[in-house]
Scaffold this active site. Structure first.
Site, PDB file in Angstrom:
ATOM      1  N   HIS A 121      19.771  75.367  43.439  1.00  0.00           N
ATOM      2  CA  HIS A 121      18.902  75.965  42.423  1.00  0.00           C
ATOM      3  C   HIS A 121      17.635  76.564  43.033  1.00  0.00           C
ATOM      4  CE1 HIS A 121      16.202  72.442  42.633  1.00  0.00           C
ATOM      5  NE2 HIS A 121      17.322  71.752  42.747  1.00  0.00           N
ATOM      6  N   ASP A 122      17.290  77.744  42.540  1.00  0.00           N
ATOM      7  CA  ASP A 122      16.046  78.438  42.874  1.00  0.00           C
ATOM      8  C   ASP A 122      15.990  78.965  44.305  1.00  0.00           C
ATOM      9  OD1 ASP A 122      14.558  77.849  40.273  1.00  0.00           O
ATOM     10  OD2 ASP A 122      15.031  75.831  40.964  1.00  0.00           O
ATOM     11  N   GLY A 139      17.440  73.075  47.181  1.00  0.00           N
ATOM     12  CA  GLY A 139      16.677  73.764  46.155  1.00  0.00           C
ATOM     13  C   GLY A 139      15.408  74.408  46.677  1.00  0.00           C
TER      14      GLY A 139
END
Length: 263
Positions: A121-122, A139
């Protein structure tokens, strides 16, 4: 009409350009948008709020656009945005973002991503990057343009990888890797300037010479980081516009580093 194999499952709300090819047993979710010329091979799953650009190729068994593997994620709708002309090989997993940042995981253009790569994520992946098999980006990792990440390399949350950096096989990355450098090992160490990569990208000998000076200031002259930054700033205006831009890339990277540089 898109070319959809009869065994594929494509949601009625998915948006596919006319010449998209969807292979056998692939699954395309309701909030997926896929641009012209993109191919999705057999058994690949593309889900979530995922936007994909032109002329990408997703090989079999990938999981693209799945929810973030973040225990604090509360099911919020977040996104994955992928640019153009990316090659994504077998068994890759790309997750959507979280609202710890802007809620978007991004992949740029012209990247070569080999089997079993994980983008958490991200993650923000730039352009023209090469990620070898089993590279794992946790992340919030940031990767600059033209970076190369060796196989079985693990990158810790929130680390930054500078433009034109080269990370060798099985690198253990827990701090920021400056632009233009070659690193490897566990513990990670800077070995040299990424001369091969820079020459392949038509950096002149003069530009490479200045980048080698930056390496020397950071890693060979026994200076503190603050002293090295002062010496790098003093190089501005001495070697032409292209070298000034290269120096500024390094200065900006150092200034933005929060986990500390690999030194």
């Amino acid at each position: 009409m898109a070319h959809i194999h009869p065994t594929a499952l494509v949601h009625d709300r998915a948006e596919l350009a006319d010449d998209v090819v969807i292979g056998p047993y692939a699954v395309i979710g309701a909030e997926v948008r896929i641009g012209a010329g993109t191919r999705v091979d057999a058994h690949c799953v593309i889900d979530g709020r995922t936007t994909i650009g032109r002329d990408n190729h997703f090989y079999p068994f990938g999981s693209i656009g799945g929810m973030p593997q973040d225990i604090s994620h509360g099911g919020e709708v977040t996104e994955l945005v992928i640019g153009d002309r990316n090659t994504v090989r077998e068994f890759c997993t790309f997750n959507t973002g979280t609202f710890k940042e802007e809620g978007v995981t991004r992949v740029g253009n012209d990247n070569w991503i080999m089997a079993y790569v994980h983008l958490a994520h991200d993650v923000q992946l730039g352009n023209h990057c090469v990620l070898a098999n089993n590279a794992t980006l946790a992340g919030h990792v940031r990767v600059g343009d033209w970076a190369t990440i060796g196989g079985l390399t693990g990158i810790h949350q929130f680390c930054k990888i500078g433009a034109h950096a080269m990370l060798g096989f099985q690198s253990h990355v827990s701090q920021d890797v400056p632009p233009y450098m070659t690193v490897d090992g566990n513990p990670l160490a800077v070995r040299a300037v990424n001369l091969t990569g820079l020459r392949r990208r038509d950096f002149s000998n003069a530009r490479i010479g200045v980048i080698r000076d930056l390496h020397k200031l950071l890693y060979r002259d026994g200076l503190t980081l603050e002293q090295a930054v002062e010496r790098m700033q003093a190089l501005l205006g001495q070697h032409g516009a292209e070298s000034d831009a290269d120096i500024q890339v390094m200065l900006d990277f150092v200034a933005a580093s929060k986990r500390g540089l690999v030194r």
